[in-house]
Design a protein around this motif. Structure first.
Motif, PDB file in Angstrom:
ATOM      1  N   TYR A 115      18.407  13.501   5.168  1.00 24.00           N
ATOM      2  CA  TYR A 115      17.283  12.806   5.420  1.00 24.00           C
ATOM      3  C   TYR A 115      17.254  12.040   6.769  1.00 24.00           C
ATOM      4  CZ  TYR A 115      16.488  13.017   0.134  1.00 24.00           C
ATOM      5  OH  TYR A 115      16.491  13.446  -0.815  1.00 24.00           O
ATOM      6  N   LEU A 116      16.109  11.823   7.320  1.00 23.54           N
ATOM      7  CA  LEU A 116      15.976  11.185   8.833  1.00 23.54           C
ATOM      8  C   LEU A 116      15.757  10.063   8.561  1.00 23.54           C
ATOM      9  CD1 LEU A 116      13.579  13.678  10.747  1.00 23.54           C
ATOM     10  CD2 LEU A 116      15.811  13.565  10.749  1.00 23.54           C
ATOM     11  N   ALA A 117      16.354   9.164   9.790  1.00 20.43           N
ATOM     12  CA  ALA A 117      16.108   7.614   9.865  1.00 20.43           C
ATOM     13  C   ALA A 117      14.492   7.308   9.782  1.00 20.43           C
ATOM     14  CB  ALA A 117      16.680   7.112  11.153  1.00 20.43           C
ATOM     15  N   ALA A 118      13.899   8.171  10.366  1.00 19.19           N
ATOM     16  CA  ALA A 118      12.263   8.088  10.218  1.00 19.19           C
ATOM     17  C   ALA A 118      11.878   8.052   8.863  1.00 19.19           C
ATOM     18  CB  ALA A 118      11.550   9.179  11.047  1.00 19.19           C
ATOM     19  N   GLU A 119      12.456   8.685   7.704  1.00 25.33           N
ATOM     20  CA  GLU A 119      11.991   8.689   6.570  1.00 25.33           C
ATOM     21  C   GLU A 119      12.246   7.111   5.708  1.00 25.33           C
ATOM     22  OE1 GLU A 119      12.482  12.467   4.366  1.00 25.33           O
ATOM     23  OE2 GLU A 119      13.947  12.858   5.909  1.00 25.33           O
ATOM     24  N   VAL A 120      13.265   6.595   6.381  1.00 21.29           N
ATOM     25  CA  VAL A 120      13.496   5.146   5.909  1.00 21.29           C
ATOM     26  C   VAL A 120      12.196   4.256   6.301  1.00 21.29           C
ATOM     27  CG1 VAL A 120      15.140   3.358   5.754  1.00 21.29           C
ATOM     28  CG2 VAL A 120      16.153   5.482   5.803  1.00 21.29           C
ATOM     29  N   VAL A 121      11.958   4.215   7.477  1.00 17.71           N
ATOM     30  CA  VAL A 121      10.884   3.479   7.993  1.00 17.71           C
ATOM     31  C   VAL A 121       9.777   3.616   7.298  1.00 17.71           C
ATOM     32  CG1 VAL A 121       9.846   2.881  10.061  1.00 17.71           C
ATOM     33  CG2 VAL A 121      12.448   3.113  10.003  1.00 17.71           C
ATOM     34  N   TYR A 122       9.349   5.114   7.130  1.00 18.86           N
ATOM     35  CA  TYR A 122       8.140   5.434   6.572  1.00 18.86           C
ATOM     36  C   TYR A 122       8.110   4.979   5.277  1.00 18.86           C
ATOM     37  CZ  TYR A 122       4.154   8.500   5.839  1.00 18.86           C
ATOM     38  OH  TYR A 122       2.699   9.069   5.346  1.00 18.86           O
ATOM     39  N   ALA A 123       9.103   4.784   4.660  1.00 23.80           N
ATOM     40  CA  ALA A 123       9.037   4.572   3.328  1.00 23.80           C
ATOM     41  C   ALA A 123       8.669   3.202   3.031  1.00 23.80           C
ATOM     42  CB  ALA A 123      10.405   4.861   2.544  1.00 23.80           C
ATOM     43  N   VAL A 124       9.082   2.302   4.087  1.00 28.35           N
ATOM     44  CA  VAL A 124       8.640   0.878   3.918  1.00 28.35           C
ATOM     45  C   VAL A 124       7.404   0.694   4.646  1.00 28.35           C
ATOM     46  CG1 VAL A 124       9.198  -1.244   5.042  1.00 28.35           C
ATOM     47  CG2 VAL A 124      11.037   0.106   4.200  1.00 28.35           C
ATOM     48  N   THR A 125       6.995   1.305   5.728  1.00 29.03           N
ATOM     49  CA  THR A 125       5.610   0.982   6.204  1.00 29.03           C
ATOM     50  C   THR A 125       4.305   1.991   5.529  1.00 29.03           C
ATOM     51  OG1 THR A 125       5.754   3.005   7.821  1.00 29.03           O
ATOM     52  CG2 THR A 125       6.444   0.798   8.600  1.00 29.03           C
ATOM     53  N   HIS A 126       4.765   2.806   4.842  1.00 29.78           N
ATOM     54  CA  HIS A 126       3.630   3.843   3.982  1.00 29.78           C
ATOM     55  C   HIS A 126       3.873   3.817   2.721  1.00 29.78           C
ATOM     56  CE1 HIS A 126       2.794   4.623   8.347  1.00 29.78           C
ATOM     57  NE2 HIS A 126       1.717   5.015   7.844  1.00 29.78           N
ATOM     58  N   GLU A 127       4.797   3.634   2.154  1.00 32.45           N
ATOM     59  CA  GLU A 127       5.279   4.142   0.789  1.00 32.45           C
ATOM     60  C   GLU A 127       5.834   2.963  -0.338  1.00 32.45           C
ATOM     61  OE1 GLU A 127       6.557   8.696   1.637  1.00 32.45           O
ATOM     62  OE2 GLU A 127       8.001   7.319   1.361  1.00 32.45           O
ATOM     63  N   GLY A 128       5.545   1.829   0.182  1.00 33.32           N
ATOM     64  CA  GLY A 128       5.827   0.703  -0.731  1.00 33.32           C
ATOM     65  C   GLY A 128       7.311   0.517  -0.934  1.00 33.32           C
ATOM     66  N   ALA A 129       8.107   0.902  -0.412  1.00 42.10           N
ATOM     67  CA  ALA A 129       9.519   0.465  -0.677  1.00 42.10           C
ATOM     68  C   ALA A 129       9.768  -0.828  -0.320  1.00 42.10           C
ATOM     69  CB  ALA A 129      10.520   1.430  -0.137  1.00 42.10           C
ATOM     70  N   ARG A 130      10.508  -1.810  -1.098  1.00 36.97           N
ATOM     71  CA  ARG A 130      10.397  -2.994  -0.815  1.00 36.97           C
ATOM     72  C   ARG A 130      11.913  -3.460  -0.762  1.00 36.97           C
ATOM     73  NH1 ARG A 130       6.241  -6.044   0.119  1.00 36.97           N
ATOM     74  NH2 ARG A 130       7.396  -7.990  -0.391  1.00 36.97           N
TER      75      ARG A 130
END
Length: 575
Positions: free
Chosen positions: A481-496
């Motif tokens: 997994y890329l670091a970008a996927e972590v950030v995207y999970a927060v900004t677009h996918e509701g990960a809290r």
């Protein structure tokens, strides 16, 4: 301006304000309780019919049953033997819709071998069943989208699956079903609902119902992130709480005719190189069937089917469960596997509509919709593949209530024609994979990985990589997994929370031997920057995750369900 599909922290705040009537918006027509696949499917169905729709989930999207399945989109071959033709036909039709129209970027074909162990009668018997299976799929509203089954002899099986014991078989039949990352499917359906105007908020627990006389007119709830109490009014409340259905029924005085029995199913995850085979297997056991399912660079192996009456939020796999799956797996392999080969273990609960004395492996996966009191619709049962039909049926019941109480006429369901976000440009972006790799500076294999997770939404992830080059790096401890996927999970996918990220937005918790321990600090640091965590909060998130992993490992060493449950519940949710 059209609504965004992004489930950002700001979108959650806005959704809660709207649902409470603080933003001047009209009262909800439909409020869905439960953020599993049935809940999000119901919300999507309601909002695309033109209903003002909200959804509340007490933990994270897909945090229960819907992230812990066999990850198959299938007709249910074994239900043919139960003569449950209607369920199989319906599921095969939904399989075709998902593969070819609704979620082609997430759902993909997977080949299986059905070994034949009895000479003479078994080949024509199983062959006839698979011919019926394929025939039902071809008679659906969409194209089948998969190759038809074919018969293999022992030598052909040995070439396809060198590690499979062929001495005791006369051959096999190769057939196709589909698979999906179940948690990603749920999150994508929720984003699609949000894109069409639904208000979605996680980490909100419903504590009771608002009543006007006999009628339910909304819910009381608590925002678990702030401990703030709130009220949400709605003309109809639809409960899609799965294995928590009985608890919701208690909130209306025990009124309701659904009796849900939880059945535990566990799965093991092992590296792909431990079993040499180009196809998965389906093998009959004395209680159910064992699936050996290709899963990227891994295999998923399961499942069990046993009653469960302990903690519903965190069902635990015992050593006996793991031994059971390994025992049946090793019976068909040339080189046996042991506990040291297991990367991940997960346990989930199926919400089965219970017969009073039936074993859980025989209870039907069909669903039921009831209206126990005016203004409240409840749905339970079913299976991952048929979530869309369940959502349609639940909203049909809500539409009847809206018609009789407020004379609101609701249009028919259109979700069989509504692609999920990411589906629209997926084929185009797949054709452009080499170009995307050149532009982004990423390897083509990395682009393929992103396309398989985001489809056409890959553009949004790559935009992060372009803006912040550090996000193009692999996540330390989980390099798939890329670091970008972590950030995207927060900004677009509701990960809290860190747990949301490592167990559901990615599958790091089951795809690494350390269960995500090495990846936790780096992932938490990336999330902290987006969510405004201070050092203490970030450390708490990491500490909680590490304790959760240790509790799961401890539970998996216990002999019984009771002991495993006690070990697992020693670490509760972080909220």
């Amino acid at each position: 301006m059209s609504p965004s599909s992004a489930l950002s922290p700001q979108a959650r705040d806005e959704a809660l304000a709207t649902m409470q009537g603080l933003s001047g918006q009209p009262e909800l027509d439909v409020l869905v309780v439960g953020g599993g696949v049935v809940g999000v499917g119901t919300a999507l169905d309601a909002v695309t019919r033109g209903l003002n729709t909200g959804l509340l989930e007490q933990r994270d999207l897909a945090s229960g049953t819907s992230s812990r399945s066999s990850k198959l989109i299938h007709g249910g071959l074994r239900y043919l033997e139960m003569l449950d033709f209607g369920l199989v036909r319906e599921a095969l039709q939904e399989r075709g819709l998902l593969l070819t129209r609704i979620a082609p970027h997430l759902v993909r074909p997977v080949p299986f071998l059905y070994p034949l162990t009895h000479r003479g009668w078994e080949r024509p018997y199983v062959g006839a069943g698979l011919a019926l299976y394929d025939g039902m799929a071809m008679l659906g509203k969409t194209e089948m989208g998969l190759p038809r089954h074919r018969h293999l002899f022992r030598r052909q099986v040995a070439r396809i699956a060198p590690d499979f014991k062929t001495e005791a078989i006369s051959g096999a039949i190769k057939y196709y079903d589909c698979q999906v990352d179940d948690a990603r499917l749920v999150m994508t359906i929720a984003r699609t609902a949000a894109a069409h105007g639904a208000h979605v908020a996680t980490r909100v627990r419903v504590t009771g119902f608002l009543r006007e006389g006999e009628r339910v007119v909304g819910v009381r709830a608590i925002d678990l992130e702030t401990q703030r109490e709130l009220e949400v009014r709605a003309r109809v409340v639809i409960n899609a709480a799965g294995v928590w259905t009985d608890e919701i029924q208690e909130m209306v005085g025990g009124r309701g005719s659904l009796h849900v029995q939880a059945s535990k199913g566990i799965h093991l995850v092992v590296p792909r190189d431990r079993i040499r085979s180009e196809a998965g297997f389906i093998v009959r056991t004395e209680k159910s069937v064992l699936f050996v399912i290709p899963w990227g660079r891994h295999w998923i192996i399961g499942t069990t089917d046993t009653p469960w009456s302990l903690d519903k939020a965190h069902p635990a796999a015992s050593r006996a469960d793991i031994d059971y799956v390994l025992g049946h797996l090793n019976a068909i392999l040339r080189e046996p596997l042991d506990h040291e080969d297991v990367e991940g273990v997960y346990a989930g609960l199926r919400p089965l509509l219970s017969g009073e004395s039936e074993p859980t492996s025989r209870i039907s996966r069909e669903h039921t919709v009831v209206t126990p009191v005016p203004g409240l619709v409840m749905i339970a049962g079913g299976k991952l593949t048929t979530y869309r039909v369940m959502g349609k049926d639940a909203v049909d019941a809500a539409a009847h209530s809206l018609k009789t109480t407020v004379n609101l006429t609701t249009r028919d369901s259109i979700t069989d024609r509504v692609p999920l976000v990411g589906a629209a440009d997926w084929e185009t972006r797949t054709n452009q994979r080499v170009l995307l790799a050149r532009r982004s500076g990423l390897h083509v294999a990395r682009i393929d990985h992103l396309l398989g997770r985001y489809g056409g939404l890959v553009d949004e992830v790559l935009a992060l990589v372009t803006e912040r080059r550090s996000l193009a790096l692999p996540l330390e401890g989980a390099e798939d997994y890329l670091a970008a996927e972590v950030v995207y999970a927060v900004t677009h996918e509701g990960a809290r929370h860190l747990d949301d990220l490592l167990t559901r937005r990615t599958r790091i918790s089951i795809e690494t031997f350390d269960r995500g321990v090495a990846a936790a600090p780096g992932a938490a640091a990336l999330m902290a920057a987006e969510l405004g965590w201070d050092e203490a909060r970030t450390a708490d998130e990491v500490d909680h995750y590490l304790r959760r992993v240790e509790a799961e490992r401890r539970s998996q060493r216990q002999a019984t369900d009771q002991e495993a449950d006690e070990a697992r519940v020693s670490v509760s949710d972080i909220v």
